[in-house]
Motif scaffolding. Structure first.
Motif, PDB file in Angstrom:
ATOM      1  N   ASP A   1     -16.610   3.342   0.030  1.00 53.66           N
ATOM      2  CA  ASP A   1     -17.836   3.475   0.713  1.00 53.66           C
ATOM      3  C   ASP A   1     -17.291   3.402   2.252  1.00 53.66           C
ATOM      4  N   ARG A   2     -17.464   4.366   3.151  1.00 51.80           N
ATOM      5  CA  ARG A   2     -17.212   4.388   4.265  1.00 51.80           C
ATOM      6  C   ARG A   2     -17.509   3.190   5.092  1.00 51.80           C
ATOM      7  N   ASP A   3     -18.774   2.936   4.866  1.00 47.83           N
ATOM      8  CA  ASP A   3     -19.470   1.785   5.659  1.00 47.83           C
ATOM      9  C   ASP A   3     -19.024   0.386   5.334  1.00 47.83           C
ATOM     10  N   GLU A   4     -18.237   0.220   4.178  1.00 50.74           N
ATOM     11  CA  GLU A   4     -17.829  -1.186   3.757  1.00 50.74           C
ATOM     12  C   GLU A   4     -16.513  -0.692   2.903  1.00 50.74           C
ATOM     13  N   LEU A   5     -15.466  -0.419   3.433  1.00 49.15           N
ATOM     14  CA  LEU A   5     -14.237   0.113   2.782  1.00 49.15           C
ATOM     15  C   LEU A   5     -13.602  -0.854   1.931  1.00 49.15           C
ATOM     16  N   GLY A   6     -13.769  -0.842   0.508  1.00 46.37           N
ATOM     17  CA  GLY A   6     -13.152  -1.700  -0.439  1.00 46.37           C
ATOM     18  C   GLY A   6     -13.868  -3.053  -0.649  1.00 46.37           C
ATOM     19  N   GLY A   7     -15.091  -2.902  -0.070  1.00 40.76           N
ATOM     20  CA  GLY A   7     -16.109  -4.275  -0.394  1.00 40.76           C
ATOM     21  C   GLY A   7     -15.568  -5.371   0.620  1.00 40.76           C
ATOM     22  N   ASP A   8     -15.899  -6.596   0.250  1.00 38.30           N
ATOM     23  CA  ASP A   8     -15.775  -7.862   0.716  1.00 38.30           C
ATOM     24  C   ASP A   8     -14.331  -8.203   0.819  1.00 38.30           C
ATOM     25  N   ASP A   9     -13.655  -7.868  -0.306  1.00 34.64           N
ATOM     26  CA  ASP A   9     -12.163  -8.173  -0.477  1.00 34.64           C
ATOM     27  C   ASP A   9     -11.286  -6.920  -0.067  1.00 34.64           C
ATOM     28  N   HIS A  10     -11.894  -6.016   0.364  1.00 36.42           N
ATOM     29  CA  HIS A  10     -11.155  -4.777   0.801  1.00 36.42           C
ATOM     30  C   HIS A  10     -10.124  -3.918  -0.491  1.00 36.42           C
ATOM     31  N   ARG A  11     -10.488  -4.395  -1.535  1.00 35.57           N
ATOM     32  CA  ARG A  11      -9.757  -3.998  -2.760  1.00 35.57           C
ATOM     33  C   ARG A  11     -10.609  -3.387  -3.983  1.00 35.57           C
ATOM     34  N   THR A  12     -11.915  -3.352  -3.521  1.00 34.81           N
ATOM     35  CA  THR A  12     -12.916  -2.811  -4.598  1.00 34.81           C
ATOM     36  C   THR A  12     -13.303  -1.515  -4.425  1.00 34.81           C
ATOM     37  N   SER A  13     -13.182  -0.593  -5.145  1.00 34.80           N
ATOM     38  CA  SER A  13     -13.646   0.714  -4.722  1.00 34.80           C
ATOM     39  C   SER A  13     -15.185   0.900  -5.465  1.00 34.80           C
ATOM     40  N   LEU A  14     -15.767   1.999  -5.135  1.00 41.73           N
ATOM     41  CA  LEU A  14     -17.078   2.391  -5.954  1.00 41.73           C
ATOM     42  C   LEU A  14     -16.897   2.858  -7.352  1.00 41.73           C
ATOM     43  N   TYR A  15     -15.669   3.583  -7.420  1.00 43.07           N
ATOM     44  CA  TYR A  15     -15.306   3.992  -8.595  1.00 43.07           C
ATOM     45  C   TYR A  15     -13.877   4.506  -8.666  1.00 43.07           C
ATOM     46  N   SER A  16     -13.161   4.217  -9.551  1.00 42.81           N
ATOM     47  CA  SER A  16     -11.803   4.617  -9.857  1.00 42.81           C
ATOM     48  C   SER A  16     -11.545   5.394 -10.942  1.00 42.81           C
ATOM     49  N   THR A  17     -10.841   6.456 -10.922  1.00 36.86           N
ATOM     50  CA  THR A  17     -10.639   7.218 -12.206  1.00 36.86           C
ATOM     51  C   THR A  17      -9.545   6.938 -13.145  1.00 36.86           C
ATOM     52  N   PRO A  18      -9.436   7.165 -14.336  1.00 37.31           N
ATOM     53  CA  PRO A  18      -8.320   6.907 -14.910  1.00 37.31           C
ATOM     54  C   PRO A  18      -7.236   7.912 -14.503  1.00 37.31           C
ATOM     55  N   LEU A  19      -5.761   7.628 -14.960  1.00 37.12           N
ATOM     56  CA  LEU A  19      -4.805   8.594 -14.465  1.00 37.12           C
ATOM     57  C   LEU A  19      -5.100   9.868 -15.039  1.00 37.12           C
ATOM     58  N   ILE A  20      -5.130  10.865 -13.919  1.00 34.74           N
ATOM     59  CA  ILE A  20      -5.297  12.242 -14.495  1.00 34.74           C
ATOM     60  C   ILE A  20      -3.851  12.612 -14.716  1.00 34.74           C
ATOM     61  N   CYS A  21      -2.700  12.230 -14.212  1.00 40.41           N
ATOM     62  CA  CYS A  21      -1.328  12.700 -14.596  1.00 40.41           C
ATOM     63  C   CYS A  21      -0.291  11.570 -14.295  1.00 40.41           C
ATOM     64  N   ASN A  22       1.072  12.033 -14.763  1.00 38.22           N
ATOM     65  CA  ASN A  22       1.801  10.943 -14.305  1.00 38.22           C
ATOM     66  C   ASN A  22       1.969   9.572 -14.830  1.00 38.22           C
ATOM     67  N   VAL A  23       1.851   9.777 -16.278  1.00 47.10           N
ATOM     68  CA  VAL A  23       1.822   8.493 -17.204  1.00 47.10           C
ATOM     69  C   VAL A  23       3.020   7.788 -17.049  1.00 47.10           C
ATOM     70  N   GLN A  24       4.186   8.614 -16.614  1.00 46.14           N
ATOM     71  CA  GLN A  24       5.421   7.753 -16.666  1.00 46.14           C
ATOM     72  C   GLN A  24       5.948   7.264 -15.468  1.00 46.14           C
ATOM     73  N   SER A  25       4.819   7.270 -14.505  1.00 50.35           N
ATOM     74  CA  SER A  25       5.174   6.679 -13.134  1.00 50.35           C
ATOM     75  C   SER A  25       6.330   7.500 -12.290  1.00 50.35           C
ATOM     76  N   ASN A  26       6.413   8.820 -12.459  1.00 53.49           N
ATOM     77  CA  ASN A  26       7.469   9.662 -11.706  1.00 53.49           C
ATOM     78  C   ASN A  26       7.304   9.419 -10.369  1.00 53.49           C
ATOM     79  N   TYR A  27       8.173   9.103  -9.201  1.00 56.32           N
ATOM     80  CA  TYR A  27       7.740   9.010  -8.153  1.00 56.32           C
ATOM     81  C   TYR A  27       7.965  10.327  -7.433  1.00 56.32           C
ATOM     82  N   ALA A  28       8.606  11.261  -8.195  1.00 60.17           N
ATOM     83  CA  ALA A  28       9.075  12.446  -7.192  1.00 60.17           C
ATOM     84  C   ALA A  28       7.989  13.839  -7.592  1.00 60.17           C
ATOM     85  N   ASN A  29       8.319  14.433  -8.719  1.00 54.57           N
ATOM     86  CA  ASN A  29       7.792  15.617  -9.119  1.00 54.57           C
ATOM     87  C   ASN A  29       6.582  15.557 -10.050  1.00 54.57           C
TER      88      ASN A  29
END
Length: 536
Positions: free
Chosen positions: A323-351
């Motif tokens: 929410d642009r009017d309250e970015l991340g809520g009171d703690d600045h770390r809460t999204s309106l929604y977060s998706t599951p991982l779409i890709c990168n299950v191995q946490s690859n930092y490059a490709n």
């Protein structure tokens, strides 16, 4: 009515019709919010896009720098020139070059090489893949109410140039704005202010937001003391004049002024000085920092059904809806929604992960969509109702990359990003432009690996590296890069409507595409600008 008057009215009607069906592409991502939605496109349709073909190719021998060369052209559709009104493309090159191209013919109208006032000092950090030097920011254009265009570009020396797109000549003397060799990203101009950000510590410059007021020539900066600000579409700016950018790897400690692995929003105060407006960091920011999964993508500022929203993502390959009017809520770390991982299950930092730019659009019914390009294999646990990437016989799914597309929905005050479709497998899914119900996207074909598996003592040696003046990492990646492919997908189903096949003889790195007036443009490392289109 006599024939002369009838003929005059007919020509006037034709002229007005021509103007009505042309549109401009004046900034990376099509608008200030970096949504990627091109408004007003009518010449490309779902019915005719399958007839897209190569109209012309423009080649230049301008020098490359590391893995960089050309940016896609900005498009000014009604430029007054000495030869009449022309549709002109403004194409930038990494080696401080700028071209004006007649988009009707693919012929060069003018070319200029910036008179740079900068030469690297003897003890400067050597050039590398991350710090190539040169003109790293895609320019931007403005159009006045009386139809006059101005090009704004930043050279290697950090000066801001204002250029006439019809002639390539300076409108006024270049103005010093950014530090030299700072590696700025795509310029964004809103309400007379130019925005950009810099990254990777190139030229010894800290990771910084910059603004420049065109009327007063006053510049301002803000240093979030986190990681690099390196989303390729540059700073996104909301209708409320708040600029957003993701920050790279660094400590997240807002109390101490450290905003690493987060999203920062800034506004200009009455004195035209950048000030912190709001900020967000995902709950697992420390995990992302330790694994180099930083926020490397420009956030998208968009509205849906009257709500002010922002979407962010990173190399981790999940999306946060904010929410642009309250970015991340009171703690600045809460999204309106977060998706599951779409890709990168191995946490690859490059490709693997998201490296291009997300795009959003509203269809005729008012439904808001979000498409996310990604590198590497899709997460086996991620699914969508329409999956164009699964082989019907082998059941294998996207291995090289693709686009994952969502519907942005709100039900009873709860927001969600509901998977809608997955594209076919493409070789590194990249930035998309949405025009008239069509998603234009591309596969870069670049070798994105930044580390290599060591060879055993008894294995044959690798092939020799190309003899080019680059760092070793760039030389290896250039050698192993492949071919770019341009695609057109149905925006509702993800069905492929057309692709360029093997026509593009080369690849590109960290750039984009542009689309307008029944034509799509893509550039390559090899120095070519390709124009694909449909007959008018």
């Amino acid at each position: 009515m006599n024939l002369r008057h009838a003929g005059t009215l007919f020509l006037l009607a034709c002229s007005l019709a021509t103007k009505a069906q042309t549109t401009d592409y004046l900034t990376e991502g099509a608008d200030n919010g970096r949504t990627g939605q091109l408004q007003g496109e009518t010449l490309f349709t779902k019915d005719n896009v399958a007839q897209t073909h190569l109209l012309w190719k423009f080649h230049t021998d301008t020098p490359t720098r590391e893995m960089h060369n050309l940016f896609p052209p900005l498009i000014a559709s009604q430029v007054q020139t000495a030869e009449g009104v022309k549709q002109i493309g403004i194409m930038a090159g990494i080696s401080d070059d700028l071209w004006g191209i007649d988009l009707a013919t693919g012929k060069q109208l003018w070319h200029r090489h910036f008179d740079s006032a900068y030469t690297p000092p003897p003890n400067a950090r050597p050039a590398g893949t991350l710090c190539p030097g040169g003109q790293t920011a895609m320019p931007a254009m403005t159009k006045s109410s009386d139809g006059h265009y101005i090009v704004y570009a930043v050279g290697w020396d950090g000066r801001l140039l204002t250029i006439d797109p019809g002639t390539g000549k300076d409108i006024e003397a270049p103005q010093k704005w950014l530090p030299s060799n700072a590696k700025p990203y795509a310029l964004n101009i809103k309400d007379g202010v130019v925005y950009s950000s810099v990254s990777q510590g190139c030229g010894g410059v800290a990771f910084t937001f910059f603004s420049y007021d065109i009327a007063t020539k006053k510049s301002s900066l803000f240093v979030p003391t986190g990681g690099g600000l390196w989303g390729r579409r540059g700073v996104s700016v909301s209708p409320q004049d708040v600029g957003y950018m993701g920050t790279g790897d660094g400590e997240w400690n807002p109390e101490a002024g450290h905003f690493g692995n987060g999203i920062v929003g800034l506004h200009l105060n009455n004195g035209k000085e950048l000030r912190l407006q709001d900020y967000f960091s995902p709950p697992n920011a420390d995990y992302m920092f330790k694994r180099d999964l930083d926020i490397n993508v420009t956030p998208v500022a968009f509205d849906s059904k009257g709500h002010h929203l922002l979407a962010g993502t990173s190399k981790e390959c999940r999306v946060w809806l904010l929410d642009r009017d309250e970015l991340g809520g009171d703690d600045h770390r809460t999204s309106l929604y977060s998706t599951p991982l779409i890709c990168n299950v191995q946490s690859n930092y490059a490709n693997e992960g998201v490296w291009g730019a997300m795009s959003t659009w509203n269809d005729a019914s008012g439904q808001t969509w979000l498409t996310v390009p990604f590198y590497g294999p899709i997460n086996p646990a991620f699914h969508a109702p329409i999956d164009n990437g699964t082989n019907s016989k082998t059941k294998e799914r996207n291995k090289r990359g693709g686009l994952a597309t969502f519907k942005v929905n709100e039900r009873n005050g709860k927001w969600s990003l509901d998977p809608a479709w997955i594209s076919e497998d493409i070789d590194n899914g990249e930035t998309a432009i949405i025009a008239n119900g069509i998603v234009f996207a591309y596969a870069s074909g670049e070798d994105a690996a930044q580390a290599r598996v060591d060879q055993a003592w008894n294995e044959p040696p690798p092939p020799p590296l190309p003899q080019i003046p680059t760092s070793m990492q760039s030389a290896v990646r250039i050698q192993h890069s492949r071919r770019a492919v341009l695609y057109a997908f149905d925006a509702t189903t993800g069905k492929k409507l057309w692709d360029s096949g093997t026509q593009i003889q080369g690849w590109n790195h960290f750039t984009s595409i542009s689309v307008a007036n029944g034509r799509a443009y893509i550039t390559t490392f090899q120095g070519d600008l390709y124009c694909f289109g449909v007959a008018k």
